[in-house]
Design a protein around this motif. Structure first.
Motif, PDB file in Angstrom:
ATOM      1  N   PHE A   1       0.843  -1.202   0.000  1.00 47.15           N
ATOM      2  CA  PHE A   1       0.000   0.000   0.000  1.00 47.15           C
ATOM      3  C   PHE A   1       0.882   1.258   0.000  1.00 47.15           C
ATOM      4  CE2 PHE A   1      -2.816   3.175   1.773  1.00 47.15           C
ATOM      5  CZ  PHE A   1      -4.041   2.873   1.212  1.00 47.15           C
ATOM      6  N   ILE A   2       1.912   1.249   0.844  1.00 45.56           N
ATOM      7  CA  ILE A   2       2.794   2.416   0.926  1.00 45.56           C
ATOM      8  C   ILE A   2       3.631   2.547  -0.347  1.00 45.56           C
ATOM      9  CG2 ILE A   2       4.813   3.294   2.177  1.00 45.56           C
ATOM     10  CD1 ILE A   2       3.475   2.199   4.724  1.00 45.56           C
ATOM     11  N   SER A   3       4.042   1.412  -0.910  1.00 42.39           N
ATOM     12  CA  SER A   3       4.770   1.471  -2.192  1.00 42.39           C
ATOM     13  C   SER A   3       3.894   2.066  -3.276  1.00 42.39           C
ATOM     14  CB  SER A   3       5.219   0.076  -2.605  1.00 42.39           C
ATOM     15  OG  SER A   3       6.133  -0.454  -1.685  1.00 42.39           O
ATOM     16  N   CYS A   4       2.614   1.672  -3.278  1.00 42.92           N
ATOM     17  CA  CYS A   4       1.688   2.197  -4.292  1.00 42.92           C
ATOM     18  C   CYS A   4       1.519   3.711  -4.133  1.00 42.92           C
ATOM     19  CB  CYS A   4       0.341   1.484  -4.188  1.00 42.92           C
ATOM     20  SG  CYS A   4      -0.809   1.908  -5.515  1.00 42.92           S
ATOM     21  N   LEU A   5       1.513   4.181  -2.863  1.00 46.11           N
ATOM     22  CA  LEU A   5       1.417   5.630  -2.630  1.00 46.11           C
ATOM     23  C   LEU A   5       2.570   6.356  -3.323  1.00 46.11           C
ATOM     24  CD1 LEU A   5       0.507   8.230  -1.165  1.00 46.11           C
ATOM     25  CD2 LEU A   5       1.842   7.474   0.798  1.00 46.11           C
ATOM     26  N   LYS A   6       3.764   5.809  -3.206  1.00 47.75           N
ATOM     27  CA  LYS A   6       4.908   6.475  -3.828  1.00 47.75           C
ATOM     28  C   LYS A   6       4.911   6.295  -5.348  1.00 47.75           C
ATOM     29  CE  LYS A   6       7.503   4.433  -0.755  1.00 47.75           C
ATOM     30  NZ  LYS A   6       8.651   3.932   0.016  1.00 47.75           N
ATOM     31  N   PHE A   7       4.385   5.146  -5.816  1.00 53.35           N
ATOM     32  CA  PHE A   7       4.341   4.919  -7.267  1.00 53.35           C
ATOM     33  C   PHE A   7       3.340   5.842  -7.957  1.00 53.35           C
ATOM     34  CE2 PHE A   7       5.917   0.336  -6.662  1.00 53.35           C
ATOM     35  CZ  PHE A   7       7.222   0.734  -6.890  1.00 53.35           C
TER      36      PHE A   7
ATOM     37  N   LEU B   1       0.217  14.780  -6.722  1.00 53.01           N
ATOM     38  CA  LEU B   1       0.990  15.693  -5.889  1.00 53.01           C
ATOM     39  C   LEU B   1       2.256  16.209  -6.586  1.00 53.01           C
ATOM     40  CD1 LEU B   1       1.588  17.070  -3.237  1.00 53.01           C
ATOM     41  CD2 LEU B   1       2.424  14.900  -2.316  1.00 53.01           C
ATOM     42  N   LEU B   2       3.046  15.306  -7.162  1.00 47.19           N
ATOM     43  CA  LEU B   2       4.291  15.743  -7.790  1.00 47.19           C
ATOM     44  C   LEU B   2       4.016  16.621  -9.003  1.00 47.19           C
ATOM     45  CD1 LEU B   2       7.342  15.611  -7.826  1.00 47.19           C
ATOM     46  CD2 LEU B   2       7.195  13.523  -9.197  1.00 47.19           C
ATOM     47  N   HIS B   3       2.981  16.277  -9.773  1.00 45.02           N
ATOM     48  CA  HIS B   3       2.630  17.080 -10.943  1.00 45.02           C
ATOM     49  C   HIS B   3       2.188  18.484 -10.527  1.00 45.02           C
ATOM     50  CE1 HIS B   3       0.211  18.349 -14.490  1.00 45.02           C
ATOM     51  NE2 HIS B   3       1.158  17.689 -15.141  1.00 45.02           N
ATOM     52  N   SER B   4       1.448  18.574  -9.411  1.00 49.76           N
ATOM     53  CA  SER B   4       1.015  19.887  -8.915  1.00 49.76           C
ATOM     54  C   SER B   4       2.220  20.714  -8.478  1.00 49.76           C
ATOM     55  CB  SER B   4       0.055  19.707  -7.729  1.00 49.76           C
ATOM     56  OG  SER B   4      -1.073  18.964  -8.120  1.00 49.76           O
TER      57      SER B   4
ATOM     58  N   ILE C   1      13.613  23.314  -5.587  1.00 50.07           N
ATOM     59  CA  ILE C   1      13.908  22.440  -4.441  1.00 50.07           C
ATOM     60  C   ILE C   1      12.908  22.663  -3.305  1.00 50.07           C
ATOM     61  CG2 ILE C   1      15.515  23.981  -3.237  1.00 50.07           C
ATOM     62  CD1 ILE C   1      16.032  20.232  -3.828  1.00 50.07           C
ATOM     63  N   GLU C   2      12.423  23.912  -3.158  1.00 53.04           N
ATOM     64  CA  GLU C   2      11.448  24.184  -2.099  1.00 53.04           C
ATOM     65  C   GLU C   2      10.155  23.391  -2.336  1.00 53.04           C
ATOM     66  OE1 GLU C   2      13.222  26.417  -3.606  1.00 53.04           O
ATOM     67  OE2 GLU C   2      14.153  27.775  -2.154  1.00 53.04           O
TER      68      GLU C   2
ATOM     69  N   ALA D   1       6.501  18.613  -1.445  1.00 51.57           N
ATOM     70  CA  ALA D   1       5.901  17.330  -1.864  1.00 51.57           C
ATOM     71  C   ALA D   1       6.428  16.183  -0.994  1.00 51.57           C
ATOM     72  CB  ALA D   1       6.209  17.066  -3.331  1.00 51.57           C
ATOM     73  N   ALA D   2       7.732  16.219  -0.687  1.00 46.79           N
ATOM     74  CA  ALA D   2       8.320  15.146   0.137  1.00 46.79           C
ATOM     75  C   ALA D   2       7.702  15.120   1.531  1.00 46.79           C
ATOM     76  CB  ALA D   2       9.833  15.332   0.227  1.00 46.79           C
ATOM     77  N   ILE D   3       7.460  16.303   2.105  1.00 49.32           N
ATOM     78  CA  ILE D   3       6.846  16.356   3.451  1.00 49.32           C
ATOM     79  C   ILE D   3       5.446  15.738   3.416  1.00 49.32           C
ATOM     80  CG2 ILE D   3       5.910  17.943   5.185  1.00 49.32           C
ATOM     81  CD1 ILE D   3       8.324  19.763   4.591  1.00 49.32           C
ATOM     82  N   TRP D   4       4.693  16.013   2.342  1.00 50.72           N
ATOM     83  CA  TRP D   4       3.344  15.424   2.245  1.00 50.72           C
ATOM     84  C   TRP D   4       3.411  13.903   2.097  1.00 50.72           C
ATOM     85  CZ3 TRP D   4      -1.230  16.478   3.690  1.00 50.72           C
ATOM     86  CH2 TRP D   4      -1.664  17.796   3.804  1.00 50.72           C
TER      87      TRP D   4
END
Length: 306
Positions: free
Chosen positions: A220-226, A238-241, A253-254, A259-262
């Motif tokens: 499930f967590i892998s799918c979140l990152k995929f 998220l990354l596209h936004s 970088i900011e 995105a990384a924090i989310w």
């Protein structure tokens, strides 16, 4: 024959030695301290590099609640939950097919797992998104026909790519859980007249869940990152936004840190839910370790009772 004489003298009691005659020397772990110092030194150097870099951390905090970022988080969660639902259905069906005595079903299940585990997820997403090159229309004879370009939106392509790929991996997790259940229980269920489907639904799958949940949580967590790979087919996750925002303000970088924090926050929440579910399924199992959530719940209950 001479017999050995046995002495019947009472055992002498040794005079207890005062404890102060012994010096207790604690064990020393010099390498432990050296390793800790090296780790702290390394972390200090990395932290210094981040602080010295030209990064505006106020921007990172500011964009955590930006409307575009929040829309990306919502779209990521929608895609994640829909893809995992598709993956779970396909995974359970495929695992059952691979346990079937029917060789055709076993072959179809094995071919599905082989194909989708054998190709990268990114390639699968791109194929789904460009499916109109192969099929110009999607047609159900006598019902309707629709151009493939209209049907295969970025969301549909990402859903099919992630869901079907996850199904291949989940099927192996479910199959492992099914095999972990003692075969004698199936024989006992068959002896009392249970059908194969009912045995699987009422006997095998409930017991297999305790084995399935930990690796399923990882999946499930892998799918979140995929879901971030859906960025390549222009799905507004998220990354596209974040990409759309830093393309306009050049705060690359900011926004990536935002995105990384989310992603970390979502992963942490899902990990806690996974632990909670594992604790619940492990209740009453001898030797099962009590997780953090269950220990916290018990401590809070004791505090309320006192």
């Amino acid at each position: 024959m001479l017999e050995k004489e046995t002495t019947t003298e009472p055992a002498r009691l040794e005079t207890p030695v005062p404890a102060k005659k012994y010096t207790v020397v604690p064990l020393r772990y010099p390498w432990r301290w050296i390793t800790a110092a090296l780790v702290l030194g390394g972390l200090g150097l990395v932290g210094r590099a981040f602080l010295a870099a030209d990064i505006n951390y106020d921007v990172v905090i500011k964009y955590l609640t930006n409307a575009g970022i929040l829309t990306g988080v919502r779209n990521t969660l929608v895609l994640l939950l829909a893809a995992m639902a598709v993956g779970l259905v396909l995974g359970v069906l495929t695992a059952v097919m691979r346990q079937s005595p029917n060789p055709v079903l076993r072959w179809v299940g094995g071919a599905y797992v082989w194909l989708f585990r054998g190709t990268p997820l990114l390639v699968q997403l791109l194929i789904w998104f460009n499916l109109s090159i192969i099929f110009e229309t999607f047609t159900i004879p006598g019902l309707f026909s629709i151009p493939m370009n209209t049907l295969m939106t970025p969301f549909v392509a990402a859903l099919l790519g992630l869901g079907i790929n996850e199904g291949a991996y989940i099927s192996e997790i479910v199959r492992g859980g099914i095999l972990a259940v003692d075969h004698g229980q199936r024989e006992a269920a068959s002896a009392i007249g249970m059908s194969r489907a009912k045995t699987m639904r009422r006997i095998v799958l409930p017991q297999a869940m305790r084995v399935i949940v930990p690796p399923l949580g990882n999946e499930f967590i892998s799918c979140l990152k995929f879901t971030s790979l859906a960025y390549t087919i222009s799905y507004s996750e998220l990354l596209h936004s974040a990409n759309k925002i830093y393309t306009a303000n050049f705060k690359v970088i900011e926004l990536l840190f935002t995105a990384a924090i989310w992603y970390i926050a979502l992963t942490t929440v899902f990990s806690l839910f996974q632990q909670l579910l594992e604790d619940r399924l492990s209740r009453g199992v001898p030797g099962a370790q009590v997780g953090f959530i269950e220990r916290l719940r018990r401590n809070l209950s004791l505090r309320r009772a006192s």
